[in-house]
Scaffold this motif. Structure first.
Motif, short mmCIF file in Angstrom:
data_model
loop_
_atom_site.label_atom_id
_atom_site.label_comp_id
_atom_site.label_asym_id
_atom_site.label_seq_id
_atom_site.Cartn_x
_atom_site.Cartn_y
_atom_site.Cartn_z
N THR A 101 0.79 -1.24 0.00
CA THR A 101 0.00 0.00 0.00
C THR A 101 0.82 1.28 0.00
O THR A 101 0.26 2.36 -0.26
N ILE A 102 2.12 1.20 0.30
CA ILE A 102 2.94 2.40 0.41
C ILE A 102 3.95 2.45 -0.73
O ILE A 102 4.63 1.45 -1.02
N GLY A 103 4.03 3.60 -1.37
CA GLY A 103 4.97 3.79 -2.46
C GLY A 103 5.82 5.01 -2.23
O GLY A 103 5.70 5.71 -1.20
N PRO A 104 6.73 5.30 -3.15
CA PRO A 104 7.63 6.45 -2.99
C PRO A 104 6.89 7.74 -2.69
O PRO A 104 5.94 8.12 -3.38
N GLY A 105 7.33 8.38 -1.60
CA GLY A 105 6.76 9.66 -1.21
C GLY A 105 5.54 9.59 -0.33
O GLY A 105 5.15 10.60 0.27
N ASP A 106 4.90 8.43 -0.21
CA ASP A 106 3.73 8.32 0.67
C ASP A 106 4.17 8.53 2.12
O ASP A 106 5.14 7.94 2.59
N ARG A 107 3.42 9.35 2.81
CA ARG A 107 3.78 9.70 4.20
C ARG A 107 3.06 8.77 5.18
O ARG A 107 1.85 8.58 5.09
N VAL A 108 3.84 8.24 6.11
CA VAL A 108 3.31 7.32 7.12
C VAL A 108 3.59 7.89 8.51
O VAL A 108 4.74 8.13 8.88
N VAL A 109 2.52 8.12 9.26
CA VAL A 109 2.62 8.66 10.62
C VAL A 109 2.89 7.52 11.60
O VAL A 109 2.16 6.52 11.61
N ILE A 110 3.93 7.69 12.41
CA ILE A 110 4.28 6.69 13.43
C ILE A 110 4.44 7.42 14.76
O ILE A 110 5.42 8.14 14.96
N PRO A 111 3.47 7.28 15.68
CA PRO A 111 3.69 7.84 17.02
C PRO A 111 4.89 7.15 17.65
O PRO A 111 5.01 5.92 17.61
N GLU A 112 5.80 7.94 18.20
CA GLU A 112 7.03 7.33 18.72
C GLU A 112 7.38 7.88 20.10
O GLU A 112 6.96 8.99 20.45
N PRO A 113 8.10 7.04 20.88
CA PRO A 113 8.83 5.81 20.57
C PRO A 113 7.90 4.68 20.08
O PRO A 113 6.80 4.51 20.61
N ALA A 114 8.39 3.92 19.09
CA ALA A 114 7.60 2.87 18.47
C ALA A 114 8.52 1.73 18.04
O ALA A 114 9.72 1.92 17.84
N TYR A 115 7.94 0.56 17.89
CA TYR A 115 8.66 -0.61 17.40
C TYR A 115 9.42 -0.23 16.13
O TYR A 115 8.85 0.27 15.17
N SER A 116 10.73 -0.47 16.12
CA SER A 116 11.59 0.07 15.08
C SER A 116 11.35 -0.55 13.71
O SER A 116 11.73 0.04 12.69
N LEU A 117 10.72 -1.71 13.64
CA LEU A 117 10.43 -2.32 12.35
C LEU A 117 9.53 -1.43 11.49
O LEU A 117 9.66 -1.42 10.26
N TYR A 118 8.61 -0.70 12.12
CA TYR A 118 7.66 0.09 11.35
C TYR A 118 8.37 1.08 10.43
O TYR A 118 8.10 1.14 9.22
N ALA A 119 9.27 1.86 10.99
CA ALA A 119 9.98 2.86 10.19
C ALA A 119 10.83 2.19 9.13
O ALA A 119 10.91 2.67 7.98
#
Length: 389
Positions: A101-119
């Motif tokens: 679902t995510i391609g170049p330039g798509d912005r993904v919000v990650i509340p952090e500190p967060a599990y590092s795999l997400y980023a």
């Protein structure tokens, strides 16, 4: 030549390559239950092998396993086997939905500190990570989320949280749904620790919140609940279009999951609740030990864990967390550097209490000896004390 995307991942990733604890050391670094897999699960795998279940399975997962998982999803809509994909652990489930679902330039919000795999997965997919710091109590800063979410393609979080041990409350989830009203933002809710919630706190799945249900991809694993980390059984469920796309990504990268292991997963679902309850009770006791041993120690501050089996420990020493983690390793206790989990993680270390109580006591004593009075004195700053929130 290293591919550009992999070079970017190597440059930005803070995830360490973990190894077993050396002789004489104790590990409070691994997010892995120290319990053995329950015997009925092992016996089911052996029986499946003897019965000839040694061939490829359906690439979305055994239909009977997917149906059983669908029947256990939170109510609110009708779930079927077609809404579920069985994956190579939650890691592959997360990878499948991000890559699909995510391609170049798509912005993904990650509340952090967060599990590092997400980023790392967002970087791997070519997306843009938008870290949003948590509030001081480690719950969501809803004002900061309100500013970050417009135009975001996705938001990813874990509940209960790795690394903070926070359980996001129902009102937080409802507020998130209100913030996303009218948008196309996809929510990925990693609920791997859903059975590990401590007294005074209540777990609410994102799938139970009406305003989130139709936009949420639910990610789950057998690893934590059933002590099955090495079996690599995970799954995802959510909107059919997204599930189908994730299934395609998963089969492209991974193929079908081990057939006999899926029969073992079916057996895990049939375990008496007391088997899981006994493990959860052991984690509760260990959580109390962590809070007790760290309470009132000058130079340390901990928001008591509400769920999962982690403590996110703030220290007063004016040193990078990777340096602190290395110093603790030299003192024979392994922890994870807080910076691994995002910019706000600096100044913290993550400890796991998925360890035997003797190892836990030993490790905590070594942490206190290094970061307690010595840590606050070395930092020359204000003394921070553990407090209860």
């Amino acid at each position: 030549m290293t591919a550009l995307r992999m070079g970017e991942l190597r440059r930005r990733s803070r995830r360490p390559a973990l190894a077993p604890a050396p002789p004489g050391a104790v590990s409070l670094a691994m997010g892995e239950p120290d319990f053995p897999t329950p015997p009925p699960v092992i016996e089911a795998a052996a029986a499946a092998l003897r019965a000839g279940h040694t061939h490829y399975a359906d690439q979305k997962g055994l239909p009977e396993l997917r149906a059983a998982l669908a029947s256990r999803l939170p109510p609110g809509r009708t779930w079927t086997a077609d809404d579920v994909v069985v994956t190579h652990g939650a890691t592959a489930a997360l990878a499948a939905v991000v890559l699909a679902t995510i391609g170049p330039g798509d912005r993904v919000v990650i509340p952090e500190p967060a599990y590092s795999l997400y980023a790392d997965l967002v970087v791997f997919a070519g997306g843009a990570v938008d870290f949003v710091p948590l509030a001081p109590d480690l719950h969501w800063d809803l004002d900061a989320l309100a500013a970050a979410l417009p135009g975001a393609a996705m938001m990813i979080f874990s509940n209960p949280s790795n690394p903070t041990g926070i359980v996001h409350r129902e009102e937080e989830l409802r507020a998130l749904g209100e913030l996303l009203d009218g948008s196309d933002t996809l929510v990925v809710s990693d609920e791997a620790y859903h059975r590990l919630v401590y007294p005074g706190h209540v777990m609410t799945s994102a799938l139970e919140v009406e305003s989130l249900r139709d936009r949420t991809v639910y990610v789950q694993t057998f690893s934590k609940t059933y002590a099955m980390t090495g079996w690599r059984v995970g799954y995802l469920a959510g909107p059919r279009e997204v599930v189908d796309a994730a299934a395609h990504a998963h089969r492209t990268c991974n193929g079908s999951l081990n057939t006999a292991v899926q029969h073992a997963a079916l057996a895990a679902l049939d375990l008496p609740d007391g088997v899981v309850g006994a493990m959860a009770e052991a984690y509760r006791r260990r959580r109390e030990l962590v809070v007790s041993e760290l309470s009132g120690v000058p130079g340390l501050r901990l928001v008591p864990p509400e769920g999962a089996f982690y403590g996110f420990l703030r220290y007063a020493a004016d040193l990078p967390s990777e340096v602190v983690a290395r110093e603790l390793a030299e003192r024979k206790v392994l922890v994870r550097a807080g910076a691994e989990y995002g910019p706000s993680g600096e100044g913290h270390v993550r400890i796991s209490f998925a360890a035997a109580e003797d190892d836990l006591r030993t490790g905590l004593a070594r942490i206190v000896a290094h970061l307690g009075d010595a840590g606050s004195g070395r930092a020359g700053g204000d003394i921070l004390r553990l407090h209860f929130e």
